[in-house]
Design an enzyme around this catalytic site. Structure first.
Site, short mmCIF file in Angstrom:
data_model
loop_
_atom_site.label_atom_id
_atom_site.label_comp_id
_atom_site.label_asym_id
_atom_site.label_seq_id
_atom_site.Cartn_x
_atom_site.Cartn_y
_atom_site.Cartn_z
N LYS A 115 4.26 43.04 36.69
CA LYS A 115 4.06 44.30 35.98
C LYS A 115 4.61 45.47 36.78
O LYS A 115 5.32 46.33 36.25
CB LYS A 115 2.57 44.51 35.70
CG LYS A 115 2.29 45.73 34.83
CD LYS A 115 0.79 46.01 34.71
CE LYS A 115 0.06 44.89 34.04
NZ LYS A 115 -1.37 45.22 33.82
N LYS A 168 -3.85 42.94 51.01
CA LYS A 168 -2.45 43.37 50.95
C LYS A 168 -2.21 44.55 51.89
O LYS A 168 -1.20 44.61 52.60
CB LYS A 168 -2.09 43.77 49.52
CG LYS A 168 -2.12 42.64 48.52
CD LYS A 168 -1.75 43.16 47.13
CE LYS A 168 -1.80 42.06 46.08
NZ LYS A 168 -1.46 42.59 44.73
N HIS A 175 -14.20 9.85 42.66
CA HIS A 175 -14.08 9.08 43.90
C HIS A 175 -13.91 10.00 45.09
O HIS A 175 -13.43 9.58 46.15
CB HIS A 175 -12.91 8.11 43.79
CG HIS A 175 -13.10 7.09 42.71
ND1 HIS A 175 -13.66 5.85 42.94
CD2 HIS A 175 -12.83 7.14 41.37
CE1 HIS A 175 -13.72 5.17 41.79
NE2 HIS A 175 -13.24 5.93 40.83
N GLU A 195 4.58 38.98 46.96
CA GLU A 195 5.08 37.60 46.86
C GLU A 195 6.22 37.51 45.86
O GLU A 195 7.26 36.87 46.12
CB GLU A 195 3.94 36.67 46.44
CG GLU A 195 2.82 36.55 47.47
CD GLU A 195 1.74 37.60 47.30
OE1 GLU A 195 0.67 37.44 47.91
OE2 GLU A 195 1.95 38.59 46.55
N GLY A 201 -3.10 41.01 34.21
CA GLY A 201 -2.28 39.84 34.50
C GLY A 201 -2.91 38.54 34.06
O GLY A 201 -2.26 37.68 33.47
N ARG A 202 -4.22 38.38 34.30
CA ARG A 202 -4.86 37.11 33.97
C ARG A 202 -5.12 36.96 32.47
O ARG A 202 -5.62 35.93 32.03
CB ARG A 202 -6.16 36.97 34.75
CG ARG A 202 -7.15 38.11 34.61
CD ARG A 202 -8.27 38.01 35.64
NE ARG A 202 -9.19 39.13 35.61
CZ ARG A 202 -8.99 40.28 36.24
NH1 ARG A 202 -7.86 40.47 36.92
NH2 ARG A 202 -9.89 41.25 36.20
N GLU A 258 -11.82 36.57 39.65
CA GLU A 258 -11.18 37.88 39.76
C GLU A 258 -11.78 38.86 38.76
O GLU A 258 -11.85 40.06 39.02
CB GLU A 258 -9.67 37.76 39.55
CG GLU A 258 -8.90 39.00 39.98
CD GLU A 258 -7.41 38.77 40.07
OE1 GLU A 258 -6.91 38.48 41.17
OE2 GLU A 258 -6.72 38.87 39.03
#
Length: 528
Positions: A201, A490, A379, A207, A262-263, A348
């Site tokens: 955005k 950040k 397992h 990253e 974003g999510r 978040e």
């Protein structure tokens, strides 16, 4: 502007009633009375949800529904859909539901923008799929690399892996700033037939910005033609200027907006890799499934509203029964990324300790969400689930019709899913003892069954979980649409990165333990 009801939930009469009910029912098993399954299960579209293995009864459910009323949950739901500023800290609406509304049915303020941009990116996706969009040498695209992180990455990768893992063109995902991730994503690619999607955005996320720059350098080094970037890089962003400076012309830039977190963004142009993998019709089906959940959420009374009920159960389990974690157990390998996606969505959104009015919350908010791919998890960590000492809840998610023809495999998979649900809640019905000792049971379980894993069913599932997160945030009095805590790490990383790259340390606000780690790291690195 919409405002949260002012009274904290712990001051409400329904909250006190729930506390009393939890104390009365402590340690009691759930009685398998006749009709319980029919009472505590429901269907939405192609999805069926059984919550009869939750530790509830009629009195608990009545108190929970009263809690929703006292918290003003229905008002909050309507406010979100019409575009009121439910994202209070950032003073903006949260209109992700507008992204999947059929043409002409979304809020008028944004409907035109959404419809125009939807048509643009779906048309582009079809051009890539069909070979009409070609690279700088005239060759069709054979590989798409999606560069993003967090909400710009988890949703698209989940949907592509669940529905079209072997799509043509091949879809790869690059998120982690770890150089190994970039190296693996670029290995074996032909720059002439590779398309990069940069989804950010702000176009400034560390990253994504770093990985995009690495991909651009890789591309230009091999083509020796910076102008060819325009045929091989597209952006999904709200920062047009930064995308233009990167070398992307207007036709290569697709919009996202500040009123879509974003999510919650896979339904927008952030879902471009989904549209390339599924095609326009498949993406439309995904939106239609989500819209079905939206319509159910907005119009169904509280007592039958599945996202509301699931949110109330989460509050009951977290705040009254002491469950600190929530396990997401996917009994379909195609959904193995679902725990990662829901981990971000829940933690978040609601992993916060400050209310809308700036005061501190007086109770725990989001549980720790984790999970895995079943039956592998049986397992591994199921030993702790069955005989460990910690309280938790679980969602078991499976598909009735598999995407293969190995029927015996699928019968065993479903048998294990149902057996684990039985054991987690009521192990004591079979004696409660194993060769190794006592099996605790009494863990609340919800089972989610999809008729089949289709775009429409997956869209319904994901939208339902979005709405559950919103409802729990409203009940706790927090804003589920911001993420201020993400920014701290950040901010601290910048000076540390500068120090790692500087042979001469400088004064900064780095603490002594971190400074010692820096010194050790630089000493070892310089000794190579």
């Amino acid at each position: 502007m919409w405002t949260s009801r002012n009274r904290p939930p712990e001051e409400l009469a329904s909250w006190h009633r729930l506390a009393a009910l939890a104390e009365q029912r402590a340690g009691q098993p759930i009685e398998p009375e006749q009709g319980r399954f029919e009472t505590y299960s429901a269907r939405v579209g192609r999805m069926f949800i059984d919550y009869s293995k939750q530790r509830i009864d009629a009195a608990v459910m009545a108190a929970l529904i009263d809690l929703a009323e006292e918290c003003g949950l229905d008002d909050a739901i309507q406010a979100m859909f019409v575009g009121e500023h439910v994202n209070t800290t950032e003073d903006r609406p949260a209109l992700h539901t507008a992204l999947r509304a059929p043409d002409g049915e979304g809020p008028k303020a944004v409907a035109g923008l959404v419809e125009a941009e939807r048509n643009r990116f779906l048309t582009f996706a079809e051009d890539v799929r069909s070979g009409r969009w070609r690279g700088h040498t005239g060759e069709a695209i054979s590989t798409v690399v999606h560069i993003g992180i967090g909400g710009s990455h988890l949703g698209p990768e989940l949907v592509c892996q669940a529905l079209r893992p072997d799509s043509d063109p091949e879809i790869r995902f690059l998120a982690n700033i770890d150089g190994d991730a970039a190296t693996r994503a670029l290995t074996g690619l032909d720059p002439a037939t590779t398309l990069f999607i940069v989804a950010s955005k702000s176009f400034a996320t560390l990253e994504t910005r770093t990985n995009a720059a690495t991909a651009r350098s890789w591309f230009v080094e091999r083509t020796c033609d910076p102008h060819a970037v325009a045929r091989h890089f597209v952006a999904v962003t709200a920062n047009d200027e930064a995308a233009q400076a990167f070398g992307m012309p207007p036709a290569n830039r697709f919009a996202t907006w500040d009123w879509v977190g974003g999510r919650y963004s896979l339904w927008s142009a952030v879902g471009l890799p989904i549209a390339i993998a599924l095609g326009r019709s498949g993406f439309d089906d995904l939106l239609a499934g989500a819209y079905l959940a939206d319509r159910h959420f907005r119009t169904t009374p509280t007592a039958r509203n599945l996202p509301v009920l699931l949110a109330l159960l989460q509050v009951w389990n977290s705040n009254f029964l002491g469950a600190a974690t929530h396990a997401l157990l996917a009994y379909d390998r195609r959904l193995r990324l679902l725990p990662d996606y829901l981990q971000q969505l829940e933690m978040e959104s609601n992993g916060k300790s400050t209310r809308h009015d700036g005061t501190r919350v007086a109770m725990h908010t989001a549980p720790v969400v984790w999970g895995g791919e079943e039956t592998n998890g049986q397992h591994a960590f199921h030993q702790l689930l069955h005989q460990g000492t910690r309280a938790f809840t679980a969602d078991l998610i499976a598909t009735i019709r598999p995407g293969h023809d190995l029927e015996e495999h699928h019968r065993w998979l479903l048998a294990n899913c149902f057996a684990q649900g039985q054991a987690l809640l009521a192990a004591d019905t079979t004696g409660g003892e194993t060769q190794g000792g006592h099996v605790r049971g009494k863990h609340p379980v919800t089972t989610v069954l999809l008729d089949a894993l289709t775009p429409r069913a997956l869209g319904t599932l994901l939208a339902l979980f979005e709405h559950r997160a919103f409802c729990t945030g409203v009940i706790w009095g927090i804003n589920p649409f911001d993420q201020p805590g993400v920014e701290l790490g950040k901010a601290l990383a910048g000076p540390i990165q500068d120090q790692l790259g500087d042979s001469q340390p400088t004064e900064s606000a780095i603490d002594f333990p971190t400074a010692a780690l820096l010194a050790h790291t630089k000493k070892v690195a310089s000794a190579r």
